[in-house]
Enzyme design. Structure first.
Site, short mmCIF file in Angstrom:
data_model
loop_
_atom_site.label_atom_id
_atom_site.label_comp_id
_atom_site.label_asym_id
_atom_site.label_seq_id
_atom_site.Cartn_x
_atom_site.Cartn_y
_atom_site.Cartn_z
N PHE A 147 45.54 6.25 -9.68
CA PHE A 147 46.45 6.91 -8.75
C PHE A 147 47.37 7.86 -9.50
CE2 PHE A 147 45.94 3.96 -5.17
CZ PHE A 147 45.46 2.81 -5.80
N ASP A 148 47.65 9.00 -8.91
CA ASP A 148 48.76 9.83 -9.36
C ASP A 148 50.02 9.12 -8.83
OD1 ASP A 148 50.06 13.02 -8.21
OD2 ASP A 148 50.44 11.95 -10.09
N GLY A 149 51.17 9.48 -9.38
CA GLY A 149 52.40 8.81 -8.97
C GLY A 149 53.07 9.51 -7.80
N PHE B 12 43.14 9.31 -7.04
CA PHE B 12 43.89 9.95 -5.96
C PHE B 12 45.00 10.85 -6.50
CE2 PHE B 12 42.10 7.51 -2.55
CZ PHE B 12 41.84 6.26 -3.08
N ASP C 35 47.70 14.33 -5.24
CA ASP C 35 48.13 15.19 -4.13
C ASP C 35 47.92 16.67 -4.43
OD1 ASP C 35 51.47 16.13 -4.63
OD2 ASP C 35 50.32 14.91 -6.03
#
Lengths: 372, 261
Positions: free
Chosen positions: A217-219, A334, A336
């Site tokens: 995951f990105d943060g 993931f 954004d």
């Protein structure tokens, strides 16, 4: 440790559904359907397949046909010749299974986790439940079912909405994560509070683990809200650092994929409870442009306050994510920002775009030096 | 005693080709709640009637000489309503409903009136009525309070693809035949329209079985000449939430009994 065998009869006997014979007439009203119990034909032991879990107990992953399988050729027919020709083509090729798509390795890994969970907890319904949710027409149904059979996937639930929005069905199935090729549908899902991401087929695919599910995951704007990104975009890097330092002890707000990480964490704890911490078949990663010494602290504190464990946190301090992801080899990553998603895909990582937050207002191919 | 009154406001359909659908008038109008001018208020089946009319309208748009149309009949068994038959007829005309005729009968011989009128589908909110007609070989479906929230612009018919086991009533060969022939006509109607923007949507749902059960149902329907628009395979998950999104006008299940594993 004694390994329990997957005897189908044993598995099912622990999940008896009562046969409630309701004195109903031949014409069934839909309203009364909710009260009646069903006679489950699977319970007769007619099939050796385990029974799918109740949606509210399971971690439900909804995938569209375009990300589970490769349907580029068919897409082209649709775009160039219209829906009638597209459906005719599909029926003509009904017995040709589709090839695996970008979500395929992820789904296979989910099934591997399920096998391990069933071994350790044969009565439990806390499993992954994979549902095919497509706005394809039911004409494609037989080809999709044939393909699922061909690849030996454990997908027993699907909905083909024939063109109408699948969002209502996602909610009805308590969907924990929705993967689609259509960014509009993904945005719609996110707006309804359902974790969702758009998937793309990378040009080359690096090999991923067959036995351990690895999710990265990105943060910001994925696990966390986009509040800090907004500061960066509006006021620049220095301001961002200052803001993070001042607010180190204030929790970040949650992002669209926090719930999914939480669901993974719950399943991980089931493995830990049976002594499988070191060889847990689920591993999670945080891959963030924040730096460990400064802005990363707020992220870690937030995760800790949420009671969420992440197995590996990688603070890149602005360095490109591609090479790091190439080493991690997640089944899905993931982010954004399309810039990162594309960068990852170039190096063979299956990346999914979460169209959430302030980054969506900026061009994906924006040229920058240091990126947050 | 059965008496039939034609609705002079509506062009009568060709009896050989039309699909006769009988709806209990109790479902169409609320006799209790009267609007002014002796006009009844709308009942739960109102959107259903509008949807049936929409299909007819679109069929005639495609082909003004189309004879495969829905032929809607209102059935009244309630003696009270029969005394107010003029209200029934005037209410129907008031709303511009495409009802061809009104049948008045006693409870004893209403099945006879269905058969006399060559009814291929009977819809009612009365569970007993539906059960009785079904056993006599007339395809029937129960309407309920959910019907009122169904769309009026598109007729949505749900085929239940796996046998929901009912203890007393086993569908007779006659009712299975009735189901298949109605469904085949529905399939033909569906063919008159394109893939998108159809006023008729044929929906398949399997509740218990897995994907192969649904695949089998799709194939069965295809062999009857019915191409399905939407398919839902629940594999044991609760029907209620899915049905409230699906919003079918009525549910048919007799096609598959006996054909199912």
């Amino acid at each position: 440790m004694v390994k329990m065998s997957l005897d189908p009869v044993q598995v099912m006997s622990g999940q008896v559904t009562e046969l409630k014979v309701a004195p109903s007439s031949n014409g069934d009203s839909r309203g009364s359907w909710e009260e009646k119990e069903e006679f489950d034909q699977d319970h007769l032991g007619l099939t050796a397949k385990p029974k799918p879990p109740k949606p509210e107990n399971a971690v439900t992953i909804a995938v569209s046909s375009r990300v589970l399988f490769r349907t580029e050729r068919e897409q082209k027919v649709f775009e160039q010749k219209g829906v009638e020709e597209y459906l005719r083509y599909q029926i003509e090729h009904e017995n040709e299974p589709f090839a695996p798509g970008p979500a395929f390795p992820f789904v296979k890994a989910l099934e591997a986790v399920n096998s391990r969970l069933r071994e350790l907890y044969p009565q439990s319904e806390e499993l992954f439940d994979i549902v095919l949710v497509t706005y394809n027409h039911a004409h494609v149904g037989i080809r999709l079912i044939n393909t699922i059979n061909h690849h030996n996937l454990f997908i027993e639930r699907f909905c083909m909405t024939g063109g109408s929005s699948p969002i209502g069905y996602l909610k009805a199935w308590h969907t924990n994560l929705y993967l689609s090729a259509d960014a509009d549908k993904v945005r719609e899902a996110l707006a309804e509070g359902i974790a969702a991401a758009t998937m793309f087929m990378p040009e080359k695919l690096t090999e991923v683990s067959q036995s351990q599910l690895r999710v990265a995951f990105d943060g910001d704007a994925v696990l966390f809200s986009d509040e800090s990104e907004r500061i960066f975009k509006a006021h620049g890097l220095d301001k961002f650092f200052e803001h993070e330092r001042e607010n180190e002890d204030t929790l970040l707000d949650h992002g669209p994929l926090k719930g999914f990480l939480e669901a993974l964490g719950k399943l991980q704890k089931k493995f830990y409870a049976k002594g499988h911490r070191l060889d847990c078949p689920i591993r999670t990663f945080l891959v963030t442009a924040r730096s460990a010494a400064s802005s990363g602290i707020r992220a870690l504190k937030t995760l800790r306050a949420w009671g969420l464990e992440i197995d590996e946190a990688l603070f890149l301090a602005g360095a490109p994510k591609g090479p790091m992801l190439e080493k991690i080899r997640p089944h899905i990553y993931f982010d954004d920002q399309m810039f990162h998603v594309e960068g990852a895909a170039e190096m063979g990582t299956i990346a999914a775009h979460v169209p959430y937050g302030i980054a969506q207002k900026h061009n994906a191919k924006q040229n920058t030096g240091v990126r947050k | 005693m059965v008496s039939t009154v034609q609705n002079t406001d509506v062009k009568q359909k060709e009896s050989d080709h039309a699909v006769v659908v009988a709806v209990a008038s109790r479902a169409v109008f609320e006799p209790e709640a009267q609007g002014g001018d002796n006009v009844y208020a709308e009942g739960v089946a109102f959107p259903l009637l509008q949807a049936l009319q929409k299909v007819n309208e679109r069929l005639l748009e495609e082909n003004s000489a189309e004879s495969l149309l829905f032929d809607i009949v209102l059935i009244t068994t309630d003696s009270q309503q029969q005394q107010q038959s003029s209200h029934l007829i005037s209410s129907t005309k008031h709303y511009g409903l495409e009802v061809s005729r009104f049948c008045f009968s006693t409870e004893e011989d209403f099945i006879e009136s269905l058969l006399q009128n060559n009814v291929q589908l009977f819809l009612s909110t009365d569970r007993n009525e539906v059960s009785q007609t079904s056993q006599k070989g007339v395809l029937s479906a129960l309407l309920d309070e959910y019907t009122t929230s169904c769309p009026s612009e598109q007729l949505r018919v749900l085929f239940c693809g796996d046998a929901v086991i009912r203890p007393d009533t086993n569908p007779t060969p006659a009712s299975r035949q009735a189901a298949q022939s109605f469904s085949a006509q529905l399939g033909k109607m569906r063919q008159r329209f394109g893939m998108s923007d159809s006023p008729l949507s044929i929906v398949l749902m399997t509740s218990c079985g897995g994907r192969d059960s649904c695949g089998g149902a799709l194939r069965t329907l295809r062999s009857l000449g019915i191409s399905v628009d939407e398919a839902y395979c629940l594999a044991g998950s609760p029907r209620g939430p899915i049905l409230s999104v699906l919003r079918p006008h009525f549910v048919l299940s007799d096609c598959f009994s006996g054909l199912e594993d």
